[in-house]
Motif scaffolding. Sequence first.
Motif, PDB file in Angstrom:
ATOM      1  N   LYS A 162      22.995  18.879   1.202  1.00 22.21           N
ATOM      2  CA  LYS A 162      23.356  18.557   2.586  1.00 22.21           C
ATOM      3  C   LYS A 162      24.193  19.649   3.232  1.00 22.21           C
ATOM      4  O   LYS A 162      24.131  19.845   4.439  1.00 22.21           O
ATOM      5  N   TYR A 163      24.997  20.330   2.446  1.00 18.67           N
ATOM      6  CA  TYR A 163      25.930  21.318   2.994  1.00 18.67           C
ATOM      7  C   TYR A 163      25.317  22.704   3.163  1.00 18.67           C
ATOM      8  O   TYR A 163      25.982  23.624   3.633  1.00 18.67           O
ATOM      9  N   VAL A 164      24.032  22.872   2.822  1.00 21.50           N
ATOM     10  CA  VAL A 164      23.371  24.181   2.913  1.00 21.50           C
ATOM     11  C   VAL A 164      22.459  24.219   4.132  1.00 21.50           C
ATOM     12  O   VAL A 164      21.610  23.348   4.314  1.00 21.50           O
ATOM     13  N   LYS A 165      22.635  25.253   4.973  1.00 19.72           N
ATOM     14  CA  LYS A 165      21.749  25.450   6.124  1.00 19.72           C
ATOM     15  C   LYS A 165      20.434  26.073   5.684  1.00 19.72           C
ATOM     16  O   LYS A 165      19.358  25.585   5.996  1.00 19.72           O
ATOM     17  N   ARG A 166      20.535  27.204   4.974  1.00 20.78           N
ATOM     18  CA  ARG A 166      19.330  27.895   4.508  1.00 20.78           C
ATOM     19  C   ARG A 166      19.687  28.810   3.349  1.00 20.78           C
ATOM     20  O   ARG A 166      20.847  29.166   3.147  1.00 20.78           O
ATOM     21  N   LYS A 181      32.072  26.459  -0.921  1.00 19.63           N
ATOM     22  CA  LYS A 181      31.951  27.663  -1.740  1.00 19.63           C
ATOM     23  C   LYS A 181      32.230  27.366  -3.220  1.00 19.63           C
ATOM     24  O   LYS A 181      31.546  27.862  -4.105  1.00 19.63           O
ATOM     25  N   LYS A 182      33.197  26.548  -3.466  1.00 19.61           N
ATOM     26  CA  LYS A 182      33.567  26.209  -4.849  1.00 19.61           C
ATOM     27  C   LYS A 182      32.419  25.480  -5.566  1.00 19.61           C
ATOM     28  O   LYS A 182      32.188  25.687  -6.750  1.00 19.61           O
ATOM     29  N   LYS A 183      31.693  24.637  -4.851  1.00 22.50           N
ATOM     30  CA  LYS A 183      30.555  23.920  -5.445  1.00 22.50           C
ATOM     31  C   LYS A 183      29.422  24.865  -5.838  1.00 22.50           C
ATOM     32  O   LYS A 183      28.679  24.605  -6.771  1.00 22.50           O
ATOM     33  N   LEU A 184      29.279  25.971  -5.107  1.00 26.88           N
ATOM     34  CA  LEU A 184      28.198  26.922  -5.384  1.00 26.88           C
ATOM     35  C   LEU A 184      28.431  27.703  -6.674  1.00 26.88           C
ATOM     36  O   LEU A 184      27.497  28.281  -7.210  1.00 26.88           O
ATOM     37  N   GLN A 185      29.652  27.707  -7.187  1.00 29.12           N
ATOM     38  CA  GLN A 185      29.948  28.452  -8.412  1.00 29.12           C
ATOM     39  C   GLN A 185      29.203  27.911  -9.622  1.00 29.12           C
ATOM     40  O   GLN A 185      28.976  28.644 -10.578  1.00 29.12           O
ATOM     41  N   ARG A 186      28.794  26.671  -9.589  1.00 31.09           N
ATOM     42  CA  ARG A 186      28.074  26.108 -10.741  1.00 31.09           C
ATOM     43  C   ARG A 186      26.637  26.615 -10.842  1.00 31.09           C
ATOM     44  O   ARG A 186      25.997  26.498 -11.874  1.00 31.09           O
ATOM     45  N   TYR A 187      26.113  27.197  -9.756  1.00 28.62           N
ATOM     46  CA  TYR A 187      24.745  27.705  -9.757  1.00 28.62           C
ATOM     47  C   TYR A 187      24.645  29.165 -10.170  1.00 28.62           C
ATOM     48  O   TYR A 187      23.579  29.628 -10.558  1.00 28.62           O
ATOM     49  N   GLY A 188      25.739  29.909 -10.054  1.00 24.32           N
ATOM     50  CA  GLY A 188      25.729  31.322 -10.409  1.00 24.32           C
ATOM     51  C   GLY A 188      27.070  31.956 -10.105  1.00 24.32           C
ATOM     52  O   GLY A 188      28.067  31.266  -9.886  1.00 24.32           O
ATOM     53  N   THR A 189      27.093  33.264 -10.060  1.00 26.41           N
ATOM     54  CA  THR A 189      28.320  34.012  -9.797  1.00 26.41           C
ATOM     55  C   THR A 189      28.442  34.285  -8.306  1.00 26.41           C
ATOM     56  O   THR A 189      27.561  34.895  -7.716  1.00 26.41           O
ATOM     57  N   VAL A 190      29.542  33.834  -7.714  1.00 25.89           N
ATOM     58  CA  VAL A 190      29.800  34.110  -6.305  1.00 25.89           C
ATOM     59  C   VAL A 190      30.333  35.529  -6.219  1.00 25.89           C
ATOM     60  O   VAL A 190      31.404  35.838  -6.729  1.00 25.89           O
ATOM     61  N   TYR A 191      29.570  36.401  -5.579  1.00 29.24           N
ATOM     62  CA  TYR A 191      29.924  37.812  -5.497  1.00 29.24           C
ATOM     63  C   TYR A 191      30.661  38.123  -4.198  1.00 29.24           C
ATOM     64  O   TYR A 191      31.597  38.907  -4.186  1.00 29.24           O
ATOM     65  N   TYR A 192      30.250  37.519  -3.114  1.00 28.07           N
ATOM     66  CA  TYR A 192      30.855  37.776  -1.809  1.00 28.07           C
ATOM     67  C   TYR A 192      30.710  36.537  -0.937  1.00 28.07           C
ATOM     68  O   TYR A 192      29.729  35.802  -1.046  1.00 28.07           O
ATOM     69  N   SER A 193      31.708  36.336  -0.083  1.00 26.84           N
ATOM     70  CA  SER A 193      31.607  35.248   0.883  1.00 26.84           C
ATOM     71  C   SER A 193      32.158  35.725   2.220  1.00 26.84           C
ATOM     72  O   SER A 193      33.131  36.473   2.268  1.00 26.84           O
ATOM     73  N   SER A 194      31.533  35.297   3.283  1.00 29.31           N
ATOM     74  CA  SER A 194      31.940  35.668   4.622  1.00 29.31           C
ATOM     75  C   SER A 194      32.342  34.414   5.397  1.00 29.31           C
ATOM     76  O   SER A 194      31.476  33.644   5.819  1.00 29.31           O
ATOM     77  N   PRO A 195      33.645  34.203   5.570  1.00 28.78           N
ATOM     78  CA  PRO A 195      34.088  33.016   6.313  1.00 28.78           C
ATOM     79  C   PRO A 195      33.647  33.030   7.777  1.00 28.78           C
ATOM     80  O   PRO A 195      33.371  31.983   8.351  1.00 28.78           O
ATOM     81  N   LYS A 196      33.558  34.206   8.364  1.00 35.95           N
ATOM     82  CA  LYS A 196      33.185  34.296   9.768  1.00 35.95           C
ATOM     83  C   LYS A 196      31.721  33.905   9.982  1.00 35.95           C
ATOM     84  O   LYS A 196      31.391  33.147  10.893  1.00 35.95           O
ATOM     85  N   MET A 197      30.834  34.419   9.130  1.00 37.70           N
ATOM     86  CA  MET A 197      29.409  34.121   9.277  1.00 37.70           C
ATOM     87  C   MET A 197      28.972  32.917   8.439  1.00 37.70           C
ATOM     88  O   MET A 197      27.830  32.497   8.503  1.00 37.70           O
ATOM     89  N   LYS A 198      29.867  32.406   7.619  1.00 39.87           N
ATOM     90  CA  LYS A 198      29.651  31.212   6.794  1.00 39.87           C
ATOM     91  C   LYS A 198      28.456  31.361   5.845  1.00 39.87           C
ATOM     92  O   LYS A 198      27.520  30.560   5.871  1.00 39.87           O
ATOM     93  N   TYR A 199      28.494  32.417   5.047  1.00 41.82           N
ATOM     94  CA  TYR A 199      27.496  32.553   4.003  1.00 41.82           C
ATOM     95  C   TYR A 199      28.143  33.033   2.715  1.00 41.82           C
ATOM     96  O   TYR A 199      29.241  33.577   2.720  1.00 41.82           O
ATOM     97  N   VAL A 200      27.462  32.788   1.616  1.00 40.16           N
ATOM     98  CA  VAL A 200      27.937  33.165   0.295  1.00 40.16           C
ATOM     99  C   VAL A 200      26.826  33.948  -0.390  1.00 40.16           C
ATOM    100  O   VAL A 200      25.668  33.527  -0.380  1.00 40.16           O
ATOM    101  N   MET A 201      27.187  35.092  -0.982  1.00 45.65           N
ATOM    102  CA  MET A 201      26.230  35.869  -1.772  1.00 45.65           C
ATOM    103  C   MET A 201      26.404  35.436  -3.225  1.00 45.65           C
ATOM    104  O   MET A 201      27.478  35.541  -3.789  1.00 45.65           O
ATOM    105  N   LEU A 202      25.335  34.953  -3.790  1.00 44.31           N
ATOM    106  CA  LEU A 202      25.369  34.330  -5.107  1.00 44.31           C
ATOM    107  C   LEU A 202      24.394  35.039  -6.033  1.00 44.31           C
ATOM    108  O   LEU A 202      23.237  35.253  -5.655  1.00 44.31           O
ATOM    109  N   TYR A 203      24.855  35.442  -7.218  1.00 46.71           N
ATOM    110  CA  TYR A 203      23.966  36.057  -8.206  1.00 46.71           C
ATOM    111  C   TYR A 203      23.564  35.016  -9.243  1.00 46.71           C
ATOM    112  O   TYR A 203      24.409  34.327  -9.798  1.00 46.71           O
ATOM    113  N   VAL A 204      22.257  34.921  -9.489  1.00 40.45           N
ATOM    114  CA  VAL A 204      21.720  34.006 -10.497  1.00 40.45           C
ATOM    115  C   VAL A 204      20.750  34.783 -11.387  1.00 40.45           C
ATOM    116  O   VAL A 204      20.301  35.871 -11.033  1.00 40.45           O
ATOM    117  N   ASN A 205      20.409  34.224 -12.539  1.00 39.76           N
ATOM    118  CA  ASN A 205      19.416  34.849 -13.409  1.00 39.76           C
ATOM    119  C   ASN A 205      18.063  34.867 -12.698  1.00 39.76           C
ATOM    120  O   ASN A 205      17.679  33.899 -12.050  1.00 39.76           O
TER     121      ASN A 205
END
Length: 88
Positions: free
Chosen positions: A59-63, A20-44
């Motif tokens: 490598k660490y991204v499923k989809r 999750k911390k690595k994804l912060q460089r691509y945009g703003t992390v708005y929400y993350s769900s540890p149970k479902m293992k996804y991150v909602m990311l806002y980008v331009n």
Amino acid sequence: MYKKVERQALYVWVYSMKWKKKLQRYGTVYYSSPKMKYVMLYVNSSKASEVKKELVNKKYVKRVTVAHRKELDEHYVLNNKKSDELEE
């Protein structure tokens, strides 16, 4: 003067939430769900397709999926049968 920037939400499914911390460089992390293992990311919006291509190759991204909120019509009209009968 403040200039409004159009943003696009991306849902990024990861194998582990430690990325999750690595994804912060691509945009703003708005929400993350540890149970479902996804991150909602806002980008331009202008860079959304480029960011999506980059994230898919990690490598660490499923989809990665794009949120469809912009495509939805947010202007609703209530059609009540009872209120229509009362007006007539």
